[in-house]
Design a protein around this motif. Structure first.
Motif, PDB file in Angstrom:
ATOM      1  N   ASN A 122      -9.448  13.502   9.552  1.00 29.26           N
ATOM      2  CA  ASN A 122      -8.971  12.276  10.190  1.00 29.26           C
ATOM      3  C   ASN A 122      -9.621  11.065   9.522  1.00 29.26           C
ATOM      4  O   ASN A 122     -10.769  10.733   9.811  1.00 29.26           O
ATOM      5  N   VAL A 123      -8.901  10.432   8.610  1.00 30.36           N
ATOM      6  CA  VAL A 123      -9.393   9.262   7.887  1.00 30.36           C
ATOM      7  C   VAL A 123      -8.564   8.051   8.289  1.00 30.36           C
ATOM      8  O   VAL A 123      -7.349   8.020   8.073  1.00 30.36           O
ATOM      9  N   ALA A 124      -9.217   7.072   8.881  1.00 29.31           N
ATOM     10  CA  ALA A 124      -8.547   5.836   9.280  1.00 29.31           C
ATOM     11  C   ALA A 124      -8.688   4.799   8.178  1.00 29.31           C
ATOM     12  O   ALA A 124      -9.733   4.716   7.525  1.00 29.31           O
ATOM     13  N   VAL A 125      -7.633   4.025   7.972  1.00 27.97           N
ATOM     14  CA  VAL A 125      -7.625   2.973   6.954  1.00 27.97           C
ATOM     15  C   VAL A 125      -7.372   1.634   7.640  1.00 27.97           C
ATOM     16  O   VAL A 125      -6.369   1.465   8.327  1.00 27.97           O
ATOM     17  N   GLU A 161       5.779   8.201   0.428  1.00 29.46           N
ATOM     18  CA  GLU A 161       5.667   6.804   0.846  1.00 29.46           C
ATOM     19  C   GLU A 161       4.863   6.659   2.136  1.00 29.46           C
ATOM     20  O   GLU A 161       5.091   5.748   2.938  1.00 29.46           O
ATOM     21  N   THR A 162       3.908   7.557   2.320  1.00 34.11           N
ATOM     22  CA  THR A 162       2.990   7.482   3.450  1.00 34.11           C
ATOM     23  C   THR A 162       1.742   8.267   3.089  1.00 34.11           C
ATOM     24  O   THR A 162       1.796   9.181   2.262  1.00 34.11           O
ATOM     25  N   ILE A 163       0.603   7.897   3.709  1.00 34.91           N
ATOM     26  CA  ILE A 163      -0.617   8.680   3.491  1.00 34.91           C
ATOM     27  C   ILE A 163      -0.785   9.754   4.563  1.00 34.91           C
ATOM     28  O   ILE A 163      -1.709  10.557   4.477  1.00 34.91           O
ATOM     29  N   PHE A 164       0.093   9.764   5.549  1.00 30.84           N
ATOM     30  CA  PHE A 164      -0.003  10.745   6.624  1.00 30.84           C
ATOM     31  C   PHE A 164       1.079  11.804   6.434  1.00 30.84           C
ATOM     32  O   PHE A 164       2.202  11.673   6.946  1.00 30.84           O
ATOM     33  N   ILE A 201      -2.060  20.723  -7.830  1.00 32.66           N
ATOM     34  CA  ILE A 201      -1.694  19.822  -6.737  1.00 32.66           C
ATOM     35  C   ILE A 201      -2.111  18.390  -7.046  1.00 32.66           C
ATOM     36  O   ILE A 201      -3.184  18.145  -7.598  1.00 32.66           O
ATOM     37  N   SER A 202      -1.248  17.429  -6.684  1.00 34.08           N
ATOM     38  CA  SER A 202      -1.487  16.023  -7.013  1.00 34.08           C
ATOM     39  C   SER A 202      -1.382  15.152  -5.771  1.00 34.08           C
ATOM     40  O   SER A 202      -0.296  15.016  -5.188  1.00 34.08           O
ATOM     41  N   SER A 203      -2.513  14.552  -5.398  1.00 30.58           N
ATOM     42  CA  SER A 203      -2.507  13.578  -4.313  1.00 30.58           C
ATOM     43  C   SER A 203      -1.609  12.395  -4.653  1.00 30.58           C
ATOM     44  O   SER A 203      -0.780  11.974  -3.842  1.00 30.58           O
ATOM     45  N   LEU A 222      -6.689  11.613   0.546  1.00 35.03           N
ATOM     46  CA  LEU A 222      -7.302  10.515  -0.207  1.00 35.03           C
ATOM     47  C   LEU A 222      -8.679  10.884  -0.765  1.00 35.03           C
ATOM     48  O   LEU A 222      -9.022  10.479  -1.880  1.00 35.03           O
ATOM     49  N   LEU A 223      -9.465  11.619   0.010  1.00 32.26           N
ATOM     50  CA  LEU A 223     -10.875  11.805  -0.311  1.00 32.26           C
ATOM     51  C   LEU A 223     -11.130  13.128  -1.027  1.00 32.26           C
ATOM     52  O   LEU A 223     -10.540  14.156  -0.710  1.00 32.26           O
TER      53      LEU A 223
END
Length: 205
Positions: free
Chosen positions: A149-152, A68-71, A58-60, A100-101
Motif C-alpha cells: 500500500n503506497v500512497a502518492v 494509465e494508472t498506478i493501481f 516484467i516491466s513496471s 513503483l518501489l
C-alpha cells in the motif's frame, strides 16, 4: 531461511513461503497463480521472466504506461520489457498493490532502518531463489508488490508506505500469458508489512 525450493506438487496444492523468505518456480502459459495473504497485512514481491528467453522480463514502466494508472487490479495486464503480456490479473480481493518501489535489500535497511539488524530483504531472497534458473542479481527489476500500500501525494509527489489493507485470506490471481519463471517472496521490510512479518501462500492451477 535463504530461499524456498519449490517441491514437486500436484496442481492446486497450496504452498507456504515462510516469513522473510522467497521462492522461484516455473509457471506454464495458461496456468493461474493465486497469491494469498493468509494472515493479512503482508506484502509479496512478484517477478516474472520469459522461461525461453530470460532477457524478457516484467516491466513496471510498460505496465503502468499501458494501464494509465498506478493501481493495477483485475482486468489489467503485467507487460514485459518487450511490451508483450506476461500475466493477466483475473481476480483481486484487495485492489491495492504497488509497482513503483524496488525490492527491499541490505541497502534498504541501511537507508531506512539503520537501528535494526540489516536483512538481505526481498532482493536477496529473489536473487538466491532465481540463481538456479540462471538469473543474475543485476537482472532483477522492480517487482509487482502484491498487497503493498503506497500512497502518492497528488501535489508534492511524496510517496508514503502504509500498512497493507489486505485481510486474512485476501488474494490476487494471475493467468500466465507465456511460459514463465516466477520469483515470489514474503516481504522483509517492517514498514511495508505493518511492523510484523508473516508468511505468504500461493497456489498454481
Amino acid at each position: 531461511m535463504p530461499f524456498l525450493l519449490r517441491r514437486e506438487t500436484r496442481l492446486s496444492d497450496t504452498i507456504e513461503i515462510p516469513e522473510r523468505s522467497g521462492t522461484a518456480f516455473r509457471l506454464a502459459a495458461g496456468e493461474t497463480l493465486t497469491v494469498i495473504d493468509p494472515r493479512g497485512v503482508q506484502v509479496a514481491d512478484l517477478l516474472a521472466f520469459n522461461a525461453d528467453d530470460l532477457a524478457e522480463l516484467i516491466s513496471s514502466g510498460r505496465s503502468l504506461d499501458y494501464a494509465e494508472t498506478i493501481f493495477l487490479t483485475k482486468g489489467h495486464i503485467l507487460y514485459s520489457n518487450r511490451s508483450r503480456p506476461m500475466l493477466s490479473i483475473i481476480a483481486d480481493t484487495v485492489g491495492r498493490h504497488d509497482f513503483l518501489l524496488t525490492p527491499c535489500s541490505y541497502d534498504t535497511f541501511h537507508h531506512f532502518y539503520p537501528d535494526l539488524p540489516p536483512h538481505r530483504g526481498c532482493f536477496g531472497n529473489l536473487a538466491a531463489a532465481l540463481k538456479p534458473y540462471g538469473i543474475a542479481p543485476d537482472a532483477i527489476p522492480t517487482a509487482f508488490n502484491c498487497f503493498m500500500n503506497v500512497a502518492v501525494d497528488g501535489t508534492t509527489g511524496i510517496l508514503s508506505v502504509l500498512p497493507p489493507i489486505s485481510r486474512a485470506g485476501d488474494h490476487i490471481v494471475f493467468r500466465a500469458e507465456m511460459d514463465l519463471i516466477i520469483g515470489l517472496t514474503a516481504c522483509s521490510a517492517p514498514a511495508s508489512n505493518g511492523g510484523s512479518f508473516k508468511p505468504i501462500h500461493y497456489r498454481v492451477d
